[in-house]
Scaffold this motif. Structure first.
Motif, PDB file in Angstrom:
ATOM      1  N   UNK A 130       0.822  -1.212   0.000  1.00 46.91           N
ATOM      2  CA  UNK A 130       0.000   0.000   0.000  1.00 46.91           C
ATOM      3  C   UNK A 130       0.856   1.262   0.000  1.00 46.91           C
ATOM      4  N   UNK A 131       2.136   1.117  -0.284  1.00 45.80           N
ATOM      5  CA  UNK A 131       3.070   2.229  -0.089  1.00 45.80           C
ATOM      6  C   UNK A 131       2.758   3.483  -0.908  1.00 45.80           C
ATOM      7  N   UNK A 132       2.310   3.394  -2.161  1.00 48.70           N
ATOM      8  CA  UNK A 132       2.016   4.641  -2.880  1.00 48.70           C
ATOM      9  C   UNK A 132       0.979   5.501  -2.153  1.00 48.70           C
ATOM     10  N   UNK A 133       0.028   4.867  -1.491  1.00 46.08           N
ATOM     11  CA  UNK A 133      -1.010   5.592  -0.757  1.00 46.08           C
ATOM     12  C   UNK A 133      -0.501   5.998   0.624  1.00 46.08           C
ATOM     13  N   UNK A 134       0.214   5.097   1.264  1.00 46.19           N
ATOM     14  CA  UNK A 134       0.875   5.370   2.550  1.00 46.19           C
ATOM     15  C   UNK A 134       1.702   6.657   2.470  1.00 46.19           C
ATOM     16  N   UNK A 135       2.530   6.749   1.439  1.00 44.83           N
ATOM     17  CA  UNK A 135       3.453   7.876   1.326  1.00 44.83           C
ATOM     18  C   UNK A 135       2.735   9.211   1.202  1.00 44.83           C
ATOM     19  N   UNK A 136       1.548   9.215   0.590  1.00 51.77           N
ATOM     20  CA  UNK A 136       0.828  10.474   0.395  1.00 51.77           C
ATOM     21  C   UNK A 136       0.418  11.120   1.716  1.00 51.77           C
ATOM     22  N   UNK A 137       0.258  10.322   2.755  1.00 54.80           N
ATOM     23  CA  UNK A 137      -0.114  10.903   4.040  1.00 54.80           C
ATOM     24  C   UNK A 137       0.947  11.815   4.620  1.00 54.80           C
ATOM     25  N   UNK A 138       2.217  11.576   4.250  1.00 58.95           N
ATOM     26  CA  UNK A 138       3.317  12.351   4.830  1.00 58.95           C
ATOM     27  C   UNK A 138       3.256  13.823   4.449  1.00 58.95           C
ATOM     28  N   UNK A 139       2.783  14.106   3.229  1.00 57.20           N
ATOM     29  CA  UNK A 139       2.815  15.503   2.768  1.00 57.20           C
ATOM     30  C   UNK A 139       1.804  16.381   3.495  1.00 57.20           C
ATOM     31  N   UNK A 140       0.854  15.767   4.231  1.00 59.86           N
ATOM     32  CA  UNK A 140      -0.101  16.585   4.975  1.00 59.86           C
ATOM     33  C   UNK A 140       0.597  17.456   6.014  1.00 59.86           C
TER      34      UNK A 140
END
Length: 444
Positions: free
Chosen positions: A225-235
């Motif tokens: 699920x890493x592509x979606x996981x990583x998007x949370x960091x930019x918040x």
């Protein structure tokens, strides 16, 4: 926020305002549908990134005023990858929007008049920045209609997965390497997750967990699920700029392990500029690592594009990733933003914890101590102008790692009578302060 109804594979469902359009390879520019289960490029093996329709996102963002948006990680849902509104609603309602603290006393110690702490040690539900990324993974899992989630963790990912899995009503399986912060593993079990510690370091455990995922079909939060996981960091980047009244800071300093946070801070800053919300190009990103596990910082300092894996040997277990999957993205982000990397010894890391505690009353774990120790080094080296706006990200809570801190002597089992207690008080007063010991170790 308003949603819209769309026809999906299982019939009509409410959709978020996400403007995500698909997945792309970081290196090869191969493209895949957003619904794809591919998580790494078949050609080069590098990770995939979520792409967006930024023109549409800019239009939609104007439709809802910031004050009317939820004060959580979904505040900028146009720039997040979750499409199913019911999946989004089940996780993350109280995550994100952690405080941005003006750190006057710490700033005075370091000669910085505009120093802030982005304090993700108060994040809900698991007291670390990992709540941001794991929320995206669990929401994606729910979109897929699956009921089990695994992860490989050095510490905080595990507790975040355990927390969010419980909230979402799915089963969690956490794999820890041979070096871990024990309290975090116990917290996972207290939250109902099944925990397994394997012989091998994080990088070895990560490779085997990928094989477990491929063999069993189980989704792993930070692998499949890493592509979606990583998007949370930019918040975190979105929040920092908004909390500074849409004026991007001059510098952001953060710890790096696998490289997800620091690389996606770069992406998030760029997206804010694309939407016309803030001028973020001048913001520099600096990353901090332990001396015993510094492959990204070493590459940055040596001005090399590729990462040379190392064998971790550090008390900062949550940063002990010797072959960081997103390391090359961090090098690229730091280079493009004119930042740098730094590293600190274990004694300096614990001194960083003490300095932060003594000045701002914030207790962080070794990852946060690494950030503070490197922040001090960068300030001493003149990397910041005295009036620059500097944000240091505190990624985790020190209450979860107290067993790993060096013991501080104290009078215990003193007789409960006046003379003995006065003698103990005199002993305490004659000893050095936490600030004194931190200054001595860091040479502030």
């Amino acid at each position: 926020m308003s949603t819209q109804t769309a026809q999906g594979p299982t019939g009509s469902r409410q959709q978020t305002r996400s403007c995500a359009t698909g997945l792309t390879c970081h290196r090869c520019d191969n493209h895949y549908p957003l619904e794809s289960t591919v998580f790494a490029c078949p050609d080069c093996g590098k990770g995939l990134d979520v792409i967006y329709d930024y023109e549409r996102a800019a239009t939609l963002f104007k439709d809802v005023a910031p004050a009317e948006r939820p004060q959580n990680i979904w505040h900028f849902e146009e720039l997040l990858p979750i499409v199913d509104a019911s999946a989004q609603a089940r996780v993350g309602r109280f995550a994100g929007y952690t405080p941005l603290i003006r750190a006057d006393r710490l700033g005075a110690e370091l000669g910085l008049s505009n120093l802030y702490l982005k304090d993700d040690s108060t994040s809900r539900p698991s007291l670390s920045y990992k709540d941001r990324v794991v929320a995206m993974s669990v929401a994606r899992l729910l979109e897929r209609g699956k009921t089990e989630i695994g992860c490989v963790s050095t510490g905080n990912v595990g507790t975040a997965v355990a927390s969010y899995a419980a909230k979402a009503g799915v089963d969690a399986y956490v794999f820890y390497p041979n070096r871990l912060e024990d309290t975090k593993a116990r917290a996972c079990m207290a939250l109902g997750a099944k925990v397994c510690q394997v012989e091998g370091n994080y990088d070895e455990a990560n490779r085997r967990c990928r094989e477990v995922a491929e063999t069993t079909g189980m989704d792993f939060a930070n692998i499949t699920l890493r592509p979606f996981y990583a998007e949370g960091a930019k918040t975190a980047a979105f929040e920092i700029v908004e909390q500074l009244d849409w004026r991007a800071p001059d510098h952001i300093v953060t710890a790096a392990a696998g490289g997800t946070l620091s690389s996606r801070l770069h992406k998030g800053l760029g997206e804010l500029q694309l939407l016309g919300l803030s001028e973020t190009d001048p913001t520099r990103i600096h990353i901090a690592q332990p001396s015993g596990c510094n492959p990204i910082a070493s590459a940055i300092v040596a001005e090399e594009a590729e990462i040379h894996p190392v064998t971790p040997e550090t008390a900062a277990h949550s940063l002990a990733i010797g072959a960081p999957g997103d390391g090359y993205l961090v090098v690229d982000a730091v280079r493009k933003r004119g930042g740098t990397g730094g590293f600190a010894t274990d004694p300096e890391i614990f001194a960083g914890i003490d300095l932060l505690a003594a000045t701002e009353g914030v207790l962080t774990e070794p990852a946060g101590g690494t950030t503070i120790a490197v922040l001090e080094k960068l300030a001493a080296a003149g990397r910041f102008a005295p009036d620059d706006t500097v944000v240091a990200i505190i990624t985790g809570n020190g209450l979860k790692t107290l067993d790993d801190h060096p013991q501080k002597p104290w009078p215990d089992k003193v007789d409960c009578e006046l003379d003995a207690m006065l003698a103990a008080l005199a002993e305490l007063k004659s000893g050095g302060t936490l600030m004194d010991s931190a200054r001595e170790q860091l040479q502030v």
